[in-house]
Design a protein around this motif. Structure first.
Motif, PDB file in Angstrom:
ATOM      1  N   PHE A 156      -2.817 -54.103  -2.293  1.00  0.00           N
ATOM      2  CA  PHE A 156      -2.352 -54.885  -1.146  1.00  0.00           C
ATOM      3  C   PHE A 156      -3.548 -55.312  -0.297  1.00  0.00           C
ATOM      4  CE2 PHE A 156       1.186 -52.092  -2.272  1.00  0.00           C
ATOM      5  CZ  PHE A 156       2.250 -52.977  -2.297  1.00  0.00           C
ATOM      6  N   ASP A 157      -3.589 -56.589   0.050  1.00  0.00           N
ATOM      7  CA  ASP A 157      -4.618 -57.134   0.937  1.00  0.00           C
ATOM      8  C   ASP A 157      -4.100 -57.018   2.371  1.00  0.00           C
ATOM      9  OD1 ASP A 157      -6.654 -58.490   2.185  1.00  0.00           O
ATOM     10  OD2 ASP A 157      -6.676 -60.163   0.793  1.00  0.00           O
ATOM     11  N   ILE A 158      -4.802 -56.260   3.205  1.00  0.00           N
ATOM     12  CA  ILE A 158      -4.344 -55.944   4.560  1.00  0.00           C
ATOM     13  C   ILE A 158      -5.118 -56.794   5.572  1.00  0.00           C
ATOM     14  CG2 ILE A 158      -3.907 -54.132   6.234  1.00  0.00           C
ATOM     15  CD1 ILE A 158      -2.461 -53.720   3.563  1.00  0.00           C
ATOM     16  N   PRO A 159      -4.445 -57.624   6.370  1.00  0.00           N
ATOM     17  CA  PRO A 159      -5.145 -58.404   7.398  1.00  0.00           C
ATOM     18  C   PRO A 159      -5.598 -57.514   8.548  1.00  0.00           C
ATOM     19  CG  PRO A 159      -2.790 -58.697   7.629  1.00  0.00           C
ATOM     20  CD  PRO A 159      -2.988 -57.856   6.393  1.00  0.00           C
ATOM     21  N   PRO A 160      -6.602 -57.953   9.333  1.00  0.00           N
ATOM     22  CA  PRO A 160      -7.072 -57.142  10.470  1.00  0.00           C
ATOM     23  C   PRO A 160      -5.975 -56.826  11.479  1.00  0.00           C
ATOM     24  CG  PRO A 160      -8.613 -58.916   9.986  1.00  0.00           C
ATOM     25  CD  PRO A 160      -7.398 -59.174   9.171  1.00  0.00           C
ATOM     26  N   LYS A 161      -4.991 -57.721  11.598  1.00  0.00           N
ATOM     27  CA  LYS A 161      -3.831 -57.468  12.441  1.00  0.00           C
ATOM     28  C   LYS A 161      -2.676 -58.324  11.935  1.00  0.00           C
ATOM     29  CE  LYS A 161      -5.348 -60.855  15.911  1.00  0.00           C
ATOM     30  NZ  LYS A 161      -5.641 -61.053  17.351  1.00  0.00           N
ATOM     31  N   GLY A 162      -1.474 -58.024  12.417  1.00  0.00           N
ATOM     32  CA  GLY A 162      -0.315 -58.794  11.987  1.00  0.00           C
ATOM     33  C   GLY A 162       0.339 -58.229  10.747  1.00  0.00           C
ATOM     34  N   THR A 163       1.298 -58.984  10.216  1.00  0.00           N
ATOM     35  CA  THR A 163       2.137 -58.507   9.112  1.00  0.00           C
ATOM     36  C   THR A 163       1.966 -59.302   7.829  1.00  0.00           C
ATOM     37  OG1 THR A 163       3.960 -59.943   9.840  1.00  0.00           O
ATOM     38  CG2 THR A 163       3.878 -57.706  10.758  1.00  0.00           C
ATOM     39  N   ASN A 164       0.940 -60.109   7.736  1.00  0.00           N
ATOM     40  CA  ASN A 164       0.744 -60.947   6.554  1.00  0.00           C
ATOM     41  C   ASN A 164       0.086 -60.154   5.421  1.00  0.00           C
ATOM     42  OD1 ASN A 164       0.814 -63.265   4.989  1.00  0.00           O
ATOM     43  ND2 ASN A 164      -1.223 -63.932   5.669  1.00  0.00           N
ATOM     44  N   VAL A 165       0.752 -59.082   4.997  1.00  0.00           N
ATOM     45  CA  VAL A 165       0.276 -58.260   3.887  1.00  0.00           C
ATOM     46  C   VAL A 165       0.698 -58.905   2.579  1.00  0.00           C
ATOM     47  CG1 VAL A 165       0.417 -55.986   2.798  1.00  0.00           C
ATOM     48  CG2 VAL A 165       0.413 -56.177   5.292  1.00  0.00           C
ATOM     49  N   THR A 166      -0.209 -58.990   1.623  1.00  0.00           N
ATOM     50  CA  THR A 166       0.101 -59.615   0.332  1.00  0.00           C
ATOM     51  C   THR A 166      -0.359 -58.725  -0.819  1.00  0.00           C
ATOM     52  OG1 THR A 166      -2.012 -60.812   0.312  1.00  0.00           O
ATOM     53  CG2 THR A 166      -0.100 -61.951   1.259  1.00  0.00           C
ATOM     54  N   VAL A 167       0.309 -58.859  -1.961  1.00  0.00           N
ATOM     55  CA  VAL A 167      -0.141 -58.193  -3.186  1.00  0.00           C
ATOM     56  C   VAL A 167      -1.209 -59.086  -3.807  1.00  0.00           C
ATOM     57  CG1 VAL A 167       0.506 -57.318  -5.457  1.00  0.00           C
ATOM     58  CG2 VAL A 167       2.096 -57.102  -3.538  1.00  0.00           C
ATOM     59  N   SER A 168      -2.459 -58.645  -3.756  1.00  0.00           N
ATOM     60  CA  SER A 168      -3.550 -59.486  -4.236  1.00  0.00           C
ATOM     61  C   SER A 168      -3.850 -59.283  -5.715  1.00  0.00           C
ATOM     62  CB  SER A 168      -4.822 -59.217  -3.423  1.00  0.00           C
ATOM     63  OG  SER A 168      -5.276 -57.887  -3.628  1.00  0.00           O
ATOM     64  N   GLU A 169      -3.458 -58.124  -6.252  1.00  0.00           N
ATOM     65  CA  GLU A 169      -3.780 -57.830  -7.646  1.00  0.00           C
ATOM     66  C   GLU A 169      -2.882 -56.720  -8.157  1.00  0.00           C
ATOM     67  OE1 GLU A 169      -7.922 -57.172 -10.239  1.00  0.00           O
ATOM     68  OE2 GLU A 169      -7.970 -57.333  -8.057  1.00  0.00           O
ATOM     69  N   VAL A 170      -2.632 -56.718  -9.458  1.00  0.00           N
ATOM     70  CA  VAL A 170      -1.873 -55.651 -10.113  1.00  0.00           C
ATOM     71  C   VAL A 170      -2.738 -55.105 -11.241  1.00  0.00           C
ATOM     72  CG1 VAL A 170       0.205 -55.018 -11.374  1.00  0.00           C
ATOM     73  CG2 VAL A 170       0.338 -56.718  -9.542  1.00  0.00           C
ATOM     74  N   LEU A 171      -3.054 -53.814 -11.184  1.00  0.00           N
ATOM     75  CA  LEU A 171      -3.892 -53.174 -12.197  1.00  0.00           C
ATOM     76  C   LEU A 171      -3.002 -52.509 -13.233  1.00  0.00           C
ATOM     77  CD1 LEU A 171      -6.436 -51.485  -9.736  1.00  0.00           C
ATOM     78  CD2 LEU A 171      -6.452 -53.821 -10.649  1.00  0.00           C
ATOM     79  N   ALA A 172      -3.166 -52.889 -14.490  1.00  0.00           N
ATOM     80  CA  ALA A 172      -2.240 -52.458 -15.546  1.00  0.00           C
ATOM     81  C   ALA A 172      -2.991 -51.766 -16.676  1.00  0.00           C
ATOM     82  CB  ALA A 172      -1.452 -53.655 -16.067  1.00  0.00           C
ATOM     83  N   GLU A 173      -3.569 -50.593 -16.409  1.00  0.00           N
ATOM     84  CA  GLU A 173      -4.290 -49.854 -17.438  1.00  0.00           C
ATOM     85  C   GLU A 173      -3.601 -48.556 -17.827  1.00  0.00           C
ATOM     86  OE1 GLU A 173      -6.861 -50.615 -19.293  1.00  0.00           O
ATOM     87  OE2 GLU A 173      -7.106 -52.593 -18.371  1.00  0.00           O
ATOM     88  N   HIS A 174      -2.770 -48.011 -16.956  1.00  0.00           N
ATOM     89  CA  HIS A 174      -2.119 -46.734 -17.250  1.00  0.00           C
ATOM     90  C   HIS A 174      -0.886 -46.936 -18.120  1.00  0.00           C
ATOM     91  CE1 HIS A 174      -4.501 -44.064 -14.705  1.00  0.00           C
ATOM     92  NE2 HIS A 174      -4.532 -45.029 -13.795  1.00  0.00           N
ATOM     93  N   SER A 175      -0.687 -46.028 -19.064  1.00  0.00           N
ATOM     94  CA  SER A 175       0.493 -46.075 -19.929  1.00  0.00           C
ATOM     95  C   SER A 175       1.559 -45.083 -19.488  1.00  0.00           C
ATOM     96  CB  SER A 175       0.085 -45.794 -21.376  1.00  0.00           C
ATOM     97  OG  SER A 175      -0.525 -44.513 -21.483  1.00  0.00           O
ATOM     98  N   ALA A 176       1.265 -44.282 -18.462  1.00  0.00           N
ATOM     99  CA  ALA A 176       2.221 -43.305 -17.922  1.00  0.00           C
ATOM    100  C   ALA A 176       2.274 -43.460 -16.413  1.00  0.00           C
ATOM    101  CB  ALA A 176       1.816 -41.888 -18.318  1.00  0.00           C
ATOM    102  N   ALA A 177       3.234 -42.775 -15.797  1.00  0.00           N
ATOM    103  CA  ALA A 177       3.421 -42.881 -14.350  1.00  0.00           C
ATOM    104  C   ALA A 177       2.163 -42.444 -13.596  1.00  0.00           C
ATOM    105  CB  ALA A 177       4.607 -42.023 -13.913  1.00  0.00           C
ATOM    106  N   VAL A 178       1.777 -43.235 -12.616  1.00  0.00           N
ATOM    107  CA  VAL A 178       0.624 -42.894 -11.793  1.00  0.00           C
ATOM    108  C   VAL A 178       0.977 -41.690 -10.914  1.00  0.00           C
ATOM    109  CG1 VAL A 178      -0.934 -43.701  -9.970  1.00  0.00           C
ATOM    110  CG2 VAL A 178      -0.236 -45.264 -11.802  1.00  0.00           C
ATOM    111  N   THR A 179       0.067 -40.726 -10.835  1.00  0.00           N
ATOM    112  CA  THR A 179       0.300 -39.518 -10.046  1.00  0.00           C
ATOM    113  C   THR A 179      -0.484 -39.505  -8.744  1.00  0.00           C
ATOM    114  OG1 THR A 179      -1.414 -38.399 -11.328  1.00  0.00           O
ATOM    115  CG2 THR A 179       0.879 -38.083 -12.034  1.00  0.00           C
TER     116      THR A 179
END
Length: 310
Positions: free
Chosen positions: A95-118
């Protein structure tokens, strides 16, 4: 008051569907601090005092097999403006977090794990090679370099790790500490992925690791009701991982791996042990940067127990 499952305030006499919170963490960024909650319904981000919801990300159960539980787990702030959260599908959302406000966006999805992330951990101030690590239920570890684009340095399915669930990871001074379901703690070089030391720290599943950034103390908590404190460090001459001067750790099962030889072989120094009676410890954190005090909690325990140096 807001619930963990939605945006509406809770009202007496009105039934609300509750979500089981998996994890809560304060993410400290240069411009702001956010409180992040994860559950089987989604990811919530609040201002640090919990007063205002900044962002809500719902999890789509239709993207998972019907027999697979859906949840988010693993939270870390990275590279000054990002918050990374792991999913049961093995994905890591950035998630890309702005310095203030609510305009949070998903900037990237990392897809290397084959099992649930712990778990996910980052070392702020060390942007570049090996400053973010993610772990999963298969024991695999992925080391990333964070930035405008996240790049996998090493790991992935069948990568660094052991065939046992890795429940917790921490980074300190280029050292990657990983706790496993078999009670072991393993230390790796974050830059190279080389295994430097391992210790049979607990008799049962390790559920929590934490590190005191100012001193390099490592805290571990497990289902065996024990909390242990260890000392991390590096040799001033070689820069290799040195975890204490020797005998106390060796008595607890600490040993160097076959790839480490010579005078700089790492050993585990055991500093302190605390038993929490009749409690399967599931959470443990230092309360200060130097590791002078720590707090623990356990399954079915409606309280947090704090310990401090006398």
């Amino acid at each position: 008051m807001r619930s963990c499952d939605g945006h509406a305030a809770l009202r007496p006499g009105v039934r609300h569907a509750r979500a089981l919170c998996r994890q809560a963490a304060w993410c400290v960024l240069p411009a702001r601090v956010l409180l992040v909650l994860t559950s089987h319904k989604g990811i919530q981000m609040y201002e640090s005092d919990g007063s205002i919801m900044v962002y809500w990300h719902a999890l789509d159960a239709t993207e998972h097999p019907t027999a697979q539980a859906v949840f988010a787990r693993g939270i870390a702030a990275a590279s000054g403006r990002f918050i990374c959260v792991g999913l049961s599908s093995g994905l890591v959302l950035v998630f890309d977090i702005p310095p203030k406000g609510t305009n949070v966006t998903v900037s990237e999805v990392l897809a290397e794990h084959s099992a649930a992330v712990t778990d996910i951990a980052a070392e702020l101030g060390h942007d570049g090679a090996g400053d973010l690590v993610s772990a999963d239920d298969s024991g695999a570890l992925c080391v990333w370099s964070s930035g405008e684009e996240f790049a996998l340095q090493r790991g992935g399915p069948g990568g660094a790790g052991i065939p046992c669930s890795c429940s917790s990871v921490k980074l300190w001074n280029g050292i990657l500490a990983a706790g496993y379901g078999n009670g072991q703690i393993r230390l790796y070089e974050a830059a190279s992925g080389a295994l430097r030391a391992r210790v049979d720290a607990h008799a049962r599943w390790i559920y929590a690791l934490d590190v005191a950034p100012a001193t390099g103390k490592l805290l571990s908590g497990a289902e065996d009701s024990f909390v242990h404190v260890w000392q991390l460090g590096r040799s001033p001459d070689t820069g290799d991982i040195e975890v204490g001067p020797g005998a106390p750790g060796a008595a607890r099962g600490g040993r160097p791996c076959a790839c480490c030889s010579g005078a700089a072989r790492p050993q585990i120094e055991h500093c302190h042990a605390e038993c929490v009676p009749d409690t399967q410890v599931c959470g443990a954190r230092f309360c200060d940067a130097r590791g002078a005090s720590f707090a623990v909690t356990g399954y079915d325990l409606a309280e947090i127990v704090r310990y401090s140096r006398a």
